[in-house]
Scaffold this active site. Structure first.
Site, PDB file in Angstrom:
ATOM      1  N   LYS A  98       0.838  -1.198   0.000  1.00 29.75           N
ATOM      2  CA  LYS A  98       0.000   0.000   0.000  1.00 29.75           C
ATOM      3  C   LYS A  98       0.873   1.249   0.000  1.00 29.75           C
ATOM      4  O   LYS A  98       1.722   1.425   0.882  1.00 29.75           O
ATOM      5  CB  LYS A  98      -0.855   0.027   1.262  1.00 29.75           C
TER       6      LYS A  98
HETATM    7  C1  E4P Z   1      -8.276   0.184   3.625  1.00 32.06           C
HETATM    8  O1  E4P Z   1      -7.526  -0.044   2.702  1.00 32.06           O
HETATM    9  C2  E4P Z   1      -8.251   1.445   4.383  1.00 32.06           C
HETATM   10  O2  E4P Z   1      -7.043   1.620   5.022  1.00 32.06           O
HETATM   11  C3  E4P Z   1      -9.401   1.497   5.356  1.00 32.06           C
HETATM   12  O3  E4P Z   1     -10.558   1.049   4.685  1.00 32.06           O
HETATM   13  C4  E4P Z   1      -9.633   2.866   5.986  1.00 32.06           C
HETATM   14  O4  E4P Z   1     -10.838   2.853   6.687  1.00 32.06           O
HETATM   15  P1  E4P Z   1     -11.264   4.008   7.701  1.00 32.06           P
HETATM   16  O5  E4P Z   1     -11.495   5.247   6.903  1.00 32.06           O
HETATM   17  O6  E4P Z   1     -12.509   3.511   8.339  1.00 32.06           O
HETATM   18  O7  E4P Z   1     -10.127   4.169   8.653  1.00 32.06           O
END
Ligand code: E4P
Length: 273
Positions: A98
């Site tokens: 990521k």
């Molecule tokens: C996934 O890839 C993200 O990091 C995650 O969905 C973020 O979610 P949030 O906005 O609820 O923290």
């Protein structure tokens, strides 16, 4: 639509795996912190390397595990990505890295470190999940620079629109896909009226140009939002475990189970020995 579990909590990941619905996991530093804090809270020793190893094993070869870098410059991110990939992809060949679409924290900073890192890693054959995507333009740039996955943060866009309206809300509250009006005017974030609308717009652009990057609807907060991104035909939804569990419930299902159980005649029960 594939379902990923948006969690770094091994207990949750194992349960979702057991339900047979999950083909991947997305983590981020906040989710790792939550998982580590939970382990520490239970008095358990944390060995993050073997913990991530087990996550990769649990998901297996046909799945995908996203692990995030922490540096904010391209060189640092690439180094970390290579390190994570070397360490964990050997477990089950399922790691994606990521990379935030931009790592700048304000307007007047360098904005392209994320893109540079995505481009460098993709050229090296390391699969990238471009994260923190808040606009269709960012999604287009991420895909152009070679990202395998693009993750629009639907829930955070809803939060942003609600915050700008001065609305009070809980994290799991539903936000209408068609947006909300104030004094008759549809509220938006530069033309995007909701998180689901963001996902819709990205899918439209990608389909128009046959862009191969897969869209992961991320930052999902409730089951209705999951339904709405599924209706759009999104490739993947990464879903928090509590929302996966919400998806199964309905009062009429509970009621049906009670009635069927009450109506079992002895002759029918006898079939089962
Ligand atoms: C996934 O890839 C993200 O990091 C995650 O969905 C973020 O979610 P949030 O906005 O609820 O923290």
């Amino acid at each position: 639509m594939e379902i990923f579990v948006d969690s770094a909590d091994l207990e949750e990941i194992k349960k979702a795996e057991e339900y047979g619905v999950c083909s991947g996991v997305t983590t981020n530093p906040s989710l790792i912190k939550k998982a580590v804090d939970k382990l520490k809270g239970k008095g358990e020793k944390v060995n993050i390397e073997s913990y991530i190893n087990t996550i990769c094993k649990t998901i297996g070869r046909n799945g995908s595990v996203s692990l995030e870098v922490v540096s904010l410059d391209a060189t640092g991110m690439v180094k970390e990505a290579e390190h994570l990939y070397r360490k964990f992809n050997s477990v089950a060949e399922n790691v994606a890295i990521k990379i935030p679409i931009s790592t700048s924290t304000k307007d007047d900073e360098e904005h392209y470190e994320g893109l540079k890192a995505i481009s460098m890693l993709s050229k090296k054959g390391i699969p990238v999940n471009a994260t923190l995507v808040m606009t269709p333009e960012q999604a287009l740039l991420a895909a152009k620079s070679g990202a395998k996955y693009v993750s629009p943060f639907a829930g955070r866009i809803d939060d942003w629109i609600r915050k700008n309206l001065g609305m009070k809300f809980e994290k799991g509250d539903y936000f209408p896909a068609e947006g909300i009006r104030k004094k008759g005017k549809l509220m938006d974030d530069n033309g995007v009226v909701s998180g689901v609308d963001l996902v819709r717009k990205i899918l439209e652009v990608f389909r128009k140009y046959d862009i191969q990057a897969k869209v992961i609807a991320a930052s999902l907060r409730n089951y209705r939002q999951v339904r709405e991104v599924a209706e759009l035909g999104v490739h993947i939804a990464t879903i928090p475990f509590n929302v996966i569990e919400e998806m199964i419930k309905h009062p009429k299902t509970f009621e049906g189970v009670v009635k069927f159980s009450e109506d079992v005649v002895p002759e029918y029960r006898g079939l089962f020995g």
